[in-house]
Scaffold this motif. Structure first.
Motif, PDB file in Angstrom:
ATOM      1  N   LYS A  45       0.821  -1.208   0.000  1.00 24.31           N
ATOM      2  CA  LYS A  45       0.000   0.000   0.000  1.00 24.31           C
ATOM      3  C   LYS A  45       0.857   1.260   0.000  1.00 24.31           C
ATOM      4  O   LYS A  45       0.652   2.166  -0.811  1.00 24.31           O
ATOM      5  CB  LYS A  45      -0.918   0.017   1.218  1.00 24.31           C
ATOM      6  CG  LYS A  45      -1.757   1.303   1.297  1.00 24.31           C
ATOM      7  CD  LYS A  45      -2.485   1.414   2.610  1.00 24.31           C
ATOM      8  CE  LYS A  45      -3.248   2.745   2.671  1.00 24.31           C
ATOM      9  NZ  LYS A  45      -2.321   3.896   2.674  1.00 24.31           N
ATOM     10  N   ASN A  46       1.830   1.312   0.896  1.00 28.40           N
ATOM     11  CA  ASN A  46       2.605   2.539   1.068  1.00 28.40           C
ATOM     12  C   ASN A  46       3.579   2.800  -0.073  1.00 28.40           C
ATOM     13  O   ASN A  46       3.795   3.951  -0.463  1.00 28.40           O
ATOM     14  CB  ASN A  46       3.381   2.485   2.390  1.00 28.40           C
ATOM     15  CG  ASN A  46       2.475   2.520   3.602  1.00 28.40           C
ATOM     16  OD1 ASN A  46       1.321   2.919   3.510  1.00 28.40           O
ATOM     17  ND2 ASN A  46       2.982   2.088   4.743  1.00 28.40           N
ATOM     18  N   SER A  47       4.185   1.749  -0.612  1.00 30.09           N
ATOM     19  CA  SER A  47       5.220   1.943  -1.633  1.00 30.09           C
ATOM     20  C   SER A  47       4.730   1.714  -3.055  1.00 30.09           C
ATOM     21  O   SER A  47       5.363   2.179  -4.007  1.00 30.09           O
ATOM     22  CB  SER A  47       6.407   0.996  -1.351  1.00 30.09           C
ATOM     23  OG  SER A  47       6.998   1.297  -0.097  1.00 30.09           O
ATOM     24  N   PHE A  48       3.606   0.996  -3.215  1.00 25.34           N
ATOM     25  CA  PHE A  48       3.137   0.671  -4.568  1.00 25.34           C
ATOM     26  C   PHE A  48       1.672   1.034  -4.794  1.00 25.34           C
ATOM     27  O   PHE A  48       1.090   0.672  -5.821  1.00 25.34           O
ATOM     28  CB  PHE A  48       3.373  -0.819  -4.838  1.00 25.34           C
ATOM     29  CG  PHE A  48       4.813  -1.215  -4.715  1.00 25.34           C
ATOM     30  CD1 PHE A  48       5.701  -1.026  -5.763  1.00 25.34           C
ATOM     31  CD2 PHE A  48       5.299  -1.751  -3.525  1.00 25.34           C
ATOM     32  CE1 PHE A  48       7.034  -1.373  -5.640  1.00 25.34           C
ATOM     33  CE2 PHE A  48       6.637  -2.107  -3.397  1.00 25.34           C
ATOM     34  CZ  PHE A  48       7.511  -1.921  -4.458  1.00 25.34           C
ATOM     35  N   ASP A  49       1.075   1.732  -3.822  1.00 27.85           N
ATOM     36  CA  ASP A  49      -0.270   2.283  -3.955  1.00 27.85           C
ATOM     37  C   ASP A  49      -1.330   1.226  -4.266  1.00 27.85           C
ATOM     38  O   ASP A  49      -2.259   1.471  -5.036  1.00 27.85           O
ATOM     39  CB  ASP A  49      -0.287   3.374  -5.031  1.00 27.85           C
ATOM     40  CG  ASP A  49      -1.474   4.324  -4.867  1.00 27.85           C
ATOM     41  OD1 ASP A  49      -1.912   4.516  -3.716  1.00 27.85           O
ATOM     42  OD2 ASP A  49      -1.952   4.856  -5.885  1.00 27.85           O
ATOM     43  N   ILE A  50      -1.192   0.048  -3.674  1.00 21.13           N
ATOM     44  CA  ILE A  50      -2.192  -0.999  -3.837  1.00 21.13           C
ATOM     45  C   ILE A  50      -3.157  -0.915  -2.648  1.00 21.13           C
ATOM     46  O   ILE A  50      -2.723  -0.966  -1.499  1.00 21.13           O
ATOM     47  CB  ILE A  50      -1.529  -2.388  -3.923  1.00 21.13           C
ATOM     48  CG1 ILE A  50      -0.650  -2.448  -5.175  1.00 21.13           C
ATOM     49  CG2 ILE A  50      -2.577  -3.498  -3.964  1.00 21.13           C
ATOM     50  CD1 ILE A  50       0.131  -3.731  -5.327  1.00 21.13           C
ATOM     51  N   PRO A  51      -4.450  -0.789  -2.895  1.00 24.51           N
ATOM     52  CA  PRO A  51      -5.422  -0.508  -1.815  1.00 24.51           C
ATOM     53  C   PRO A  51      -5.725  -1.726  -0.951  1.00 24.51           C
ATOM     54  O   PRO A  51      -6.723  -2.411  -1.124  1.00 24.51           O
ATOM     55  CB  PRO A  51      -6.670  -0.057  -2.586  1.00 24.51           C
ATOM     56  CG  PRO A  51      -6.575  -0.772  -3.901  1.00 24.51           C
ATOM     57  CD  PRO A  51      -5.096  -0.839  -4.217  1.00 24.51           C
TER      58      PRO A  51
ATOM     59  N   LYS B 206      -5.499  -1.585   2.646  1.00 25.44           N
ATOM     60  CA  LYS B 206      -5.703  -1.209   4.047  1.00 25.44           C
ATOM     61  C   LYS B 206      -7.120  -1.542   4.501  1.00 25.44           C
ATOM     62  O   LYS B 206      -8.098  -1.309   3.787  1.00 25.44           O
ATOM     63  CB  LYS B 206      -5.438   0.283   4.236  1.00 25.44           C
ATOM     64  CG  LYS B 206      -5.495   0.717   5.703  1.00 25.44           C
ATOM     65  CD  LYS B 206      -5.179   2.193   5.847  1.00 25.44           C
ATOM     66  CE  LYS B 206      -5.231   2.616   7.325  1.00 25.44           C
ATOM     67  NZ  LYS B 206      -4.947   4.048   7.501  1.00 25.44           N
TER      68      LYS B 206
ATOM     69  N   HIS C 287      -3.720  -8.058  -8.519  1.00 22.82           N
ATOM     70  CA  HIS C 287      -2.503  -7.377  -8.949  1.00 22.82           C
ATOM     71  C   HIS C 287      -1.401  -8.343  -9.371  1.00 22.82           C
ATOM     72  O   HIS C 287      -0.262  -7.939  -9.612  1.00 22.82           O
ATOM     73  CB  HIS C 287      -2.006  -6.450  -7.841  1.00 22.82           C
ATOM     74  CG  HIS C 287      -2.800  -5.176  -7.742  1.00 22.82           C
ATOM     75  ND1 HIS C 287      -4.043  -5.117  -7.148  1.00 22.82           N
ATOM     76  CD2 HIS C 287      -2.549  -3.925  -8.210  1.00 22.82           C
ATOM     77  CE1 HIS C 287      -4.508  -3.881  -7.224  1.00 22.82           C
ATOM     78  NE2 HIS C 287      -3.629  -3.151  -7.863  1.00 22.82           N
TER      79      HIS C 287
ATOM     80  N   THR D 117      11.246  -3.732   0.296  1.00 24.87           N
ATOM     81  CA  THR D 117      10.777  -2.788  -0.722  1.00 24.87           C
ATOM     82  C   THR D 117      11.788  -2.654  -1.851  1.00 24.87           C
ATOM     83  O   THR D 117      11.423  -2.657  -3.037  1.00 24.87           O
ATOM     84  CB  THR D 117      10.504  -1.406  -0.098  1.00 24.87           C
ATOM     85  OG1 THR D 117       9.541  -1.546   0.948  1.00 24.87           O
ATOM     86  CG2 THR D 117       9.993  -0.427  -1.135  1.00 24.87           C
TER      87      THR D 117
END
Length: 211
Positions: A84-90, A92, A106, A200
């Motif tokens: 989520k934080n580094s690759f913007d995959i939702p 959370k 994904h 990461t």
């Protein structure tokens, strides 16, 4: 496209669930192989296959839970937070099923190197992990035919990767082969207890190679 596996996915998982070889050789150190259905069906195409060490032991704080059976699993939480934080995959605040669905959409999938739970320890003995990976993980890799594999656990999986690919695997991705499969492989720290940055970096390298 899949590889050309000898067994189908459900056959592989059924074989794992009934296997007693590790338990027979390492009595009192491993027990209870993963049951059929504990690892879900994979997505049609796997871009990155993540490989963890093993499901947790029944007497520890996680009570045998693992990546696909609990949203509280430390490895799952760490990897989902990183994605989520580094690759913007939702990812959370999703329940178990929804989190799995987004993860798979994904192109990601997860399996364990060791298919039986350790007894009283965080991980099975190294020799059991090597044996189990050669017995079962090889078949999973051939079936899943991922574009790349990211092993999560430098401490426990260095010997496993060397045995599977007959060469040293590190945080720098290389092309390696196993039983007819060829793709990019890297060994990363687990994204827990300060290992997130290293994980990461490895994942960014792999994703650049499989675009």
């Amino acid at each position: 496209m899949r590889g050309t596996p000898v067994m189908g996915w459900k056959d592989i998982q059924r074989d794992i669930s009934t296997c007693q070889e590790c338990i027979g050789q390492w009595k009192d150190r491993v027990t209870e192989p993963l049951a059929t259905g504990e690892i879900p069906d994979p997505p049609p195409r796997v871009k990155i296959l993540f490989v963890g060490v093993a499901p947790t032991n029944r007497t520890g704080k996680n009570k045998g839970a693992h990546f696909y059976s609990s949203t509280a699993d430390n490895l799952r939480r760490g990897l989902f937070r990183l994605l989520k934080n580094s690759f913007d995959i939702p990812l959370k605040d999703l329940n178990l099923g929804a989190g799995n669905a987004v993860f798979h959409q994904h192109g990601y999938f997860f399996v364990h190197a060791g298919k039986a739970r350790p007894v009283g320890q965080d991980a099975p003995p190294e020799e059991a992990l090597v044996f189990c990976s050669n017995r079962h993980l090889r078949k999973e890799i051939l079936f899943l035919n991922p574009r790349a594999i990211c092993f999560l656990g430098v401490t426990n999986l260095t010997t496993v990767t060397r045995s599977l690919f007959q060469r040293n695997i590190s945080e720098t991705p290389i092309q390696a082969s196993s039983d007819g499969w060829t793709g990019w492989v890297a060994l990363a720290p687990q994204p827990v207890r300060g290992g997130e940055r290293g994980t990461t970096l490895v994942l960014k390298r792999l994703l650049t190679l499989v675009k």
